[in-house]
Scaffold this active site. Sequence first.
Site, PDB file in Angstrom:
ATOM      1  N   TYR A 107       0.469  -1.313  -0.230  1.00 37.89           N
ATOM      2  CA  TYR A 107       0.327  -0.146  -0.189  1.00 37.89           C
ATOM      3  C   TYR A 107       0.383   1.564   0.235  1.00 37.89           C
ATOM      4  O   TYR A 107       0.454   1.973  -0.775  1.00 37.89           O
ATOM      5  CB  TYR A 107      -1.692  -0.071   1.123  1.00 37.89           C
ATOM      6  CG  TYR A 107      -1.966   0.848   0.944  1.00 37.89           C
ATOM      7  CD1 TYR A 107      -3.090   0.433  -0.349  1.00 37.89           C
ATOM      8  CD2 TYR A 107      -2.012   2.065   1.923  1.00 37.89           C
ATOM      9  CE1 TYR A 107      -3.987   1.319  -0.296  1.00 37.89           C
ATOM     10  CE2 TYR A 107      -3.764   2.374   1.884  1.00 37.89           C
ATOM     11  CZ  TYR A 107      -4.865   3.141   0.555  1.00 37.89           C
ATOM     12  OH  TYR A 107      -5.395   3.084   0.511  1.00 37.89           O
ATOM     13  N   LYS A 164      -3.070   8.466   3.001  1.00 38.32           N
ATOM     14  CA  LYS A 164      -3.799   7.982   4.104  1.00 38.32           C
ATOM     15  C   LYS A 164      -4.472   9.007   4.834  1.00 38.32           C
ATOM     16  O   LYS A 164      -5.164   9.329   5.786  1.00 38.32           O
ATOM     17  CB  LYS A 164      -4.327   6.762   3.486  1.00 38.32           C
ATOM     18  CG  LYS A 164      -5.192   6.475   2.175  1.00 38.32           C
ATOM     19  CD  LYS A 164      -6.609   7.099   2.037  1.00 38.32           C
ATOM     20  CE  LYS A 164      -6.706   6.276   0.658  1.00 38.32           C
ATOM     21  NZ  LYS A 164      -8.222   7.453   0.338  1.00 38.32           N
TER      22      LYS A 164
HETATM   23  P1  NDP Z   1     -12.595   3.492  -8.153  1.00 35.94           P
HETATM   24  O1  NDP Z   1     -12.128   3.870  -9.197  1.00 35.94           O
HETATM   25  O2  NDP Z   1     -14.164   3.026  -8.359  1.00 35.94           O
HETATM   26  O3  NDP Z   1     -12.000   5.040  -8.048  1.00 35.94           O
HETATM   27  C1  NDP Z   1     -11.996   6.065  -7.824  1.00 35.94           C
HETATM   28  C2  NDP Z   1     -12.483   7.345  -8.098  1.00 35.94           C
HETATM   29  O4  NDP Z   1     -11.325   8.366  -7.423  1.00 35.94           O
HETATM   30  C3  NDP Z   1     -11.939   7.628 -10.030  1.00 35.94           C
HETATM   31  O5  NDP Z   1     -14.037   8.276 -10.546  1.00 35.94           O
HETATM   32  C4  NDP Z   1     -11.510   8.278 -10.017  1.00 35.94           C
HETATM   33  O6  NDP Z   1     -12.021   9.705 -12.249  1.00 35.94           O
HETATM   34  C5  NDP Z   1     -10.895   9.055  -9.154  1.00 35.94           C
HETATM   35  N1  NDP Z   1     -10.000  10.786  -9.349  1.00 35.94           N
HETATM   36  C6  NDP Z   1      -8.851  10.008  -9.199  1.00 35.94           C
HETATM   37  N2  NDP Z   1      -8.025  11.018  -9.441  1.00 35.94           N
HETATM   38  C7  NDP Z   1      -8.263  11.935  -8.931  1.00 35.94           C
HETATM   39  C8  NDP Z   1      -8.429  13.566  -9.919  1.00 35.94           C
HETATM   40  N3  NDP Z   1      -7.826  14.013 -10.041  1.00 35.94           N
HETATM   41  N4  NDP Z   1      -9.492  14.249 -10.044  1.00 35.94           N
HETATM   42  C9  NDP Z   1     -10.847  13.418 -10.242  1.00 35.94           C
HETATM   43  N5  NDP Z   1     -11.430  12.568  -9.634  1.00 35.94           N
HETATM   44  C10 NDP Z   1      -9.986  11.574  -9.664  1.00 35.94           C
HETATM   45  O7  NDP Z   1     -11.976   3.017  -6.654  1.00 35.94           O
HETATM   46  P2  NDP Z   1     -12.350   2.899  -5.470  1.00 35.94           P
HETATM   47  O8  NDP Z   1     -14.458   2.913  -5.134  1.00 35.94           O
HETATM   48  O9  NDP Z   1     -12.281   1.455  -4.366  1.00 35.94           O
HETATM   49  O10 NDP Z   1     -12.426   4.357  -4.729  1.00 35.94           O
HETATM   50  C11 NDP Z   1     -12.878   5.758  -4.016  1.00 35.94           C
HETATM   51  C12 NDP Z   1     -12.133   5.919  -2.716  1.00 35.94           C
HETATM   52  O11 NDP Z   1     -12.173   4.964  -1.711  1.00 35.94           O
HETATM   53  C13 NDP Z   1     -10.121   6.688  -2.894  1.00 35.94           C
HETATM   54  O12 NDP Z   1     -10.276   7.036  -1.852  1.00 35.94           O
HETATM   55  C14 NDP Z   1     -10.022   4.519  -2.125  1.00 35.94           C
HETATM   56  O13 NDP Z   1      -8.423   4.979  -1.930  1.00 35.94           O
HETATM   57  C15 NDP Z   1     -11.205   4.569  -1.121  1.00 35.94           C
HETATM   58  N6  NDP Z   1     -10.954   2.739  -0.398  1.00 35.94           N
HETATM   59  C16 NDP Z   1     -11.106   1.778  -0.967  1.00 35.94           C
HETATM   60  C17 NDP Z   1     -11.026   1.678  -0.720  1.00 35.94           C
HETATM   61  C18 NDP Z   1     -11.028  -0.723  -1.411  1.00 35.94           C
HETATM   62  O14 NDP Z   1     -10.642  -1.250  -1.065  1.00 35.94           O
HETATM   63  N7  NDP Z   1     -11.257  -0.643  -2.988  1.00 35.94           N
HETATM   64  C19 NDP Z   1     -10.631   0.380   0.835  1.00 35.94           C
HETATM   65  C20 NDP Z   1     -11.085   1.890   1.651  1.00 35.94           C
HETATM   66  C21 NDP Z   1     -10.438   3.122   0.008  1.00 35.94           C
HETATM   67  P3  NDP Z   1     -11.566   9.295 -12.625  1.00 35.94           P
HETATM   68  O15 NDP Z   1     -11.252   7.766 -13.454  1.00 35.94           O
HETATM   69  O16 NDP Z   1     -12.448   9.553 -13.924  1.00 35.94           O
HETATM   70  O17 NDP Z   1     -10.055   9.658 -13.499  1.00 35.94           O
END
Ligand code: NDP
Length: 257
Positions: free
Chosen positions: A158, A165
């Site tokens: 990670y 984070k």
């Molecule tokens: P997704 O890939 O579905 O979502 C990540 C999102 O971040 C995408 O919509 C992407 O948009 C957006 N993003 C990244 N960079 C930018 C930027 N510069 N500007 C605007 N949007 C941005 O993954 P998750 O749903 O898993 O992630 C959502 C959150 O949950 C994150 O913070 C992740 O760290 C957190 N999380 C996830 C876990 C997991 O196991 N999945 C566990 C714990 C926390 P685009 O694709 O359009 O760039």
Amino acid sequence: MSQLLAGRTIVVMGVANERSIAWGIARSLHRQGAQLIFTYRKERSLEKLTKLLASSGIEAKLVVSCDVSDDSSVVAAFDRIGAEAGVIHGVVHSLAFADKDDLQGEFVDTTREGYRLAQDSSAYSLVAVAREAKKWMTEGGGIVTQTYLGAERVMKNYNVMGVAKAALEASVRYLAEDLGKYGIRVNAVSAGPIRTLAAKGVSGFNDIMTAIEEKAPLRRNVDQEEVGDATMFLLSDLSRGITGEVLHVDSGYHIMG
Ligand code: NDP
């Protein structure tokens, strides 16, 4: 029980596809009567979101482009949101980004640019969003971000995201202090691992999920719905006495030694 978010307008940032945590959150907020505004970055995300909205019957009040690593994009997005909605009552910050190369191997090898990118997209973005959102949160409300246990402990691979984070969770506390006087609460949900697009970038993700099934008190992984409901709670008046908090939605894994 009547709907918990009737009459509230909430901005949801970070739907990339049907697996996104933000989409689970959006459904939960919709069930409680919230009016939703979405932001996206990539055109591909907009296409997916448009289809999801159509198939789910959820009507967005507005869908607006926002790249959180660009201040002018954040300002423009919230200017549009404010002009359209007048008042907003909540923001869901569900986004993060790091270079895939920095999510494997040793943390000590993280480059300056890789570190900067992860911090900028995943932690500073909450500060920029909170600053712009606050202008329109004139009736108070809530801001909720998504974090992970890698902020508190060393989780294999990670790496740079764990450090981002940690900064995000500290930012939640400092923002909670700043915005509390305006009736705006700032909290985080620390979700267990969920298979999403972002999770694909983390090397050895399957092993992490298996460890939860074996060791977490609930002996199973969590899903987007559970994270969605907890986030909804933090945006609703049910949590009105809670701010600066990190709420674990991880089958209890974080309590285990
Ligand atoms: P997704 O890939 O579905 O979502 C990540 C999102 O971040 C995408 O919509 C992407 O948009 C957006 N993003 C990244 N960079 C930018 C930027 N510069 N500007 C605007 N949007 C941005 O993954 P998750 O749903 O898993 O992630 C959502 C959150 O949950 C994150 O913070 C992740 O760290 C957190 N999380 C996830 C876990 C997991 O196991 N999945 C566990 C714990 C926390 P685009 O694709 O359009 O760039």
